[in-house]
Design a protein around this motif. Structure first.
Motif, PDB file in Angstrom:
ATOM      1  N   UNK A  45      85.477  82.077  32.091  1.00  0.00           N
ATOM      2  CA  UNK A  45      84.164  82.268  31.485  1.00  0.00           C
ATOM      3  C   UNK A  45      83.026  82.050  32.483  1.00  0.00           C
ATOM      4  N   UNK A  46      83.243  81.233  33.497  1.00  0.00           N
ATOM      5  CA  UNK A  46      82.232  81.050  34.538  1.00  0.00           C
ATOM      6  C   UNK A  46      82.072  82.325  35.356  1.00  0.00           C
ATOM      7  N   UNK A  47      83.183  82.975  35.691  1.00  0.00           N
ATOM      8  CA  UNK A  47      83.108  84.240  36.424  1.00  0.00           C
ATOM      9  C   UNK A  47      82.404  85.291  35.572  1.00  0.00           C
ATOM     10  N   UNK A  48      82.745  85.347  34.274  1.00  0.00           N
ATOM     11  CA  UNK A  48      82.053  86.285  33.378  1.00  0.00           C
ATOM     12  C   UNK A  48      80.556  85.979  33.318  1.00  0.00           C
ATOM     13  N   UNK A  49      80.210  84.709  33.291  1.00  0.00           N
ATOM     14  CA  UNK A  49      78.802  84.322  33.218  1.00  0.00           C
ATOM     15  C   UNK A  49      78.055  84.738  34.484  1.00  0.00           C
ATOM     16  N   UNK A  50      78.706  84.598  35.627  1.00  0.00           N
ATOM     17  CA  UNK A  50      78.055  85.005  36.873  1.00  0.00           C
ATOM     18  C   UNK A  50      77.823  86.512  36.925  1.00  0.00           C
ATOM     19  N   UNK A  51      78.708  87.271  36.309  1.00  0.00           N
ATOM     20  CA  UNK A  51      78.593  88.730  36.314  1.00  0.00           C
ATOM     21  C   UNK A  51      77.642  89.250  35.242  1.00  0.00           C
ATOM     22  N   UNK A  52      77.275  88.412  34.291  1.00  0.00           N
ATOM     23  CA  UNK A  52      76.372  88.848  33.222  1.00  0.00           C
ATOM     24  C   UNK A  52      74.932  88.798  33.721  1.00  0.00           C
ATOM     25  N   UNK A  53      74.044  89.624  33.133  1.00  0.00           N
ATOM     26  CA  UNK A  53      72.655  89.648  33.599  1.00  0.00           C
ATOM     27  C   UNK A  53      71.835  88.415  33.204  1.00  0.00           C
ATOM     28  N   UNK A  54      72.162  87.765  32.101  1.00  0.00           N
ATOM     29  CA  UNK A  54      71.395  86.608  31.640  1.00  0.00           C
ATOM     30  C   UNK A  54      71.735  85.348  32.407  1.00  0.00           C
ATOM     31  N   UNK A  55      70.888  84.332  32.268  1.00  0.00           N
ATOM     32  CA  UNK A  55      71.112  83.078  32.984  1.00  0.00           C
ATOM     33  C   UNK A  55      71.482  81.915  32.076  1.00  0.00           C
ATOM     34  N   UNK A  56      71.390  82.093  30.756  1.00  0.00           N
ATOM     35  CA  UNK A  56      71.682  80.991  29.846  1.00  0.00           C
ATOM     36  C   UNK A  56      73.152  80.564  29.941  1.00  0.00           C
ATOM     37  N   UNK A  57      74.061  81.532  30.025  1.00  0.00           N
ATOM     38  CA  UNK A  57      75.485  81.185  30.137  1.00  0.00           C
ATOM     39  C   UNK A  57      75.797  80.578  31.496  1.00  0.00           C
ATOM     40  N   UNK A  58      75.037  80.957  32.535  1.00  0.00           N
ATOM     41  CA  UNK A  58      75.218  80.336  33.846  1.00  0.00           C
ATOM     42  C   UNK A  58      74.902  78.844  33.772  1.00  0.00           C
ATOM     43  N   UNK A  59      73.821  78.525  33.083  1.00  0.00           N
ATOM     44  CA  UNK A  59      73.417  77.126  32.930  1.00  0.00           C
ATOM     45  C   UNK A  59      74.479  76.353  32.158  1.00  0.00           C
TER      46      UNK A  59
END
Length: 191
Positions: free
Chosen positions: A84-98
């Motif tokens: 899920x971290x890799x998916x979050x890095x590839x997504x355009x938003x930053x909320x999941x990165x946080x």
């Protein structure tokens, strides 16, 4: 009429069966939100709710065998969050990165603390890894926001305390402190 038929026609059995079917259907609705579970169901022809429940039961059995408890607990803490971290890095938003960066900070802090006292904890608390897995799931799941809560209440104050002491002990420098915003401005102006 056989004993099995009598049991199956008993009102308590019928009520329990209806309740179980209701919860399995609710789980199926919830799991339908995840494309990977739908793909799994299509490829294997195994209902996703049964696969999920089977996985939970398998993990519970492996937790009851003490030799597998630590690897399973670490797998729960690493495998899904890494994906899920890799998916979050590839997504355009930053909320999941946080969310996932916060998880990794708290997970690392917890593992650091665990490394000091694991033998003592295991001696007094034999089901430690089962509770650790539940704790890790609490940290991961966005419904609970456990990692963000622990970061705000434990990790951040400890870091601020340690960082505050370290900055007072550090020698003063003549050049200004570099901040992330300052670096972003330099990169933007260089482009």
């Amino acid at each position: 009429m056989s004993a099995a038929q009598k049991v199956q026609q008993h009102p308590a059995f019928i009520q329990a069966q209806d309740k179980a079917n209701y919860y399995v259907n609710q789980l199926d609705k919830e799991l339908s939100k995840y494309p990977i579970m739908n793909t799994f169901e299509q490829r294997t022809q195994v209902p996703k709710s049964y696969a999920f429940l089977g996985t939970v039961v398998l993990l519970a059995i492996l937790h009851s065998i003490n030799a597998f408890a630590s690897p399973v607990s670490n797998l729960v803490g690493w495998a899904l969050p890494a994906f899920l971290s890799v998916k979050a890095l590839e997504s355009p938003g930053h909320q999941d990165d946080v969310q996932w960066l916060t998880y990794w900070i708290v997970f690392g802090f917890f593992n650091f603390l665990e490394s000091f006292a694991l033998r003592i904890v295991l001696y007094y608390f034999p089901w430690y890894f089962a509770f650790k897995s539940i704790f890790i799931l609490w940290l991961q799941l966005p419904q609970f926001r456990g990692a963000q809560m622990l970061y705000g209440t434990v990790v951040r104050p400890v870091f601020a305390n340690v960082h505050g002491k370290a900055s007072t002990l550090a020698p003063t420098q003549s050049e200004p402190t570099v901040t992330a915003d300052g670096l972003r401005e330099r990169v933007a102006s260089a482009e």
